[in-house]
Enzyme design. Sequence first.
Site, PDB file in Angstrom:
ATOM      1  CG  ASP A 136      -6.400   6.593   0.841  1.00 48.23           C
ATOM      2  OD1 ASP A 136      -5.630   7.335   1.545  1.00 48.23           O
ATOM      3  OD2 ASP A 136      -6.053   6.349  -0.389  1.00 48.23           O
ATOM      4  CB  SER A 140      -0.564   5.449  -4.767  1.00 50.59           C
ATOM      5  OG  SER A 140       0.017   6.129  -3.626  1.00 50.59           O
TER       6      SER A 140
END
Length: 323
Positions: free
Chosen positions: A264, A165
């Site tokens: 995602d 991330s």
Amino acid sequence: MASTTKEVLTDLSPVIKVYTDGTVERLFGSPHVPPSPEDPTTGVSSKDVSISPAVSARLYLPKLTHPTQKLPILVYYHSGAFCLESAFSFFHHRYINLLSAEAEALVVSVEYRQAPEHPLPAAYEDSWDALQWVCSHVLDQTLLEKDQWITDHGDFTRVFIGGDSAGGNIAHNIALRAGSESLPGNVKIIGGILSHPYFWGSNPIGNEPKVDIEENFMYRLWLFVYPFSPGGIDNPLINPLAKGAPSLSGLGCSKILVCLAEKDQLTARGLVYVEEVKKSGWKGEVEVTVVEGEDHCFHIYDPETQTPSAKNLIRRLASFISH
């Protein structure tokens, strides 16, 4: 009677809140846990080290097959939107123990400074300083204090960087910087791991929400962690595909693995990033894996008990490091 209710200045639920009195309330994450001389699940040893007054790290050493064994080095940058989690948190401690054991790698998990107390670009500078510190162990003479695990067991022909991330974003930007600035001892980065990298921009890609940009959560979050970001959400640090961004051909490593998850919302942009790297003229090898049925950073939050997806991904990362 005076009200004791605090006034909210910035509300970025479910991530973080800041109050007018300066209090910061982090709404997501896991508690800090101590390092362990020998993790009962993996046998990996860990310890904490200070790199500079601003930067520290947790080091992980897997069980050795012989006392002088040399291991690949992974410099790892944790997730958390530049404002949450820690190299010392339970989620990341558990995850890096598993990865270190599977890859048989010496891992340096970096504790960089976070927003809002330390807005970007602090995290990028800290992350670069940590990589320089690791590479300085190859030098006979250095003013920096060395760590015995790295000196004894680090293989400087097999240095990797990686993160998830926000940490995947950092790894990309560190790889770009390594393409234009030399590291101590002229150490070269072999590979970069970008897991669910936090990239964004003003123009929606794929399934990204098509709402007014200023209402978009990713936009608000980026300006929270980097309030004076030149170019805003199209700053090359967050949008490597932006007009005027440094050429991806300058990535300073030999291979890249981009890991994405089907559910995602960052995946569409991650796939475009991979295609742009391929088209850039970069001389390295880029690999991509998209895990079906999973969401953002699934392998960190529950790496042991869920479907085989997390264990399979950790094996994939380990293979990238050990081959």
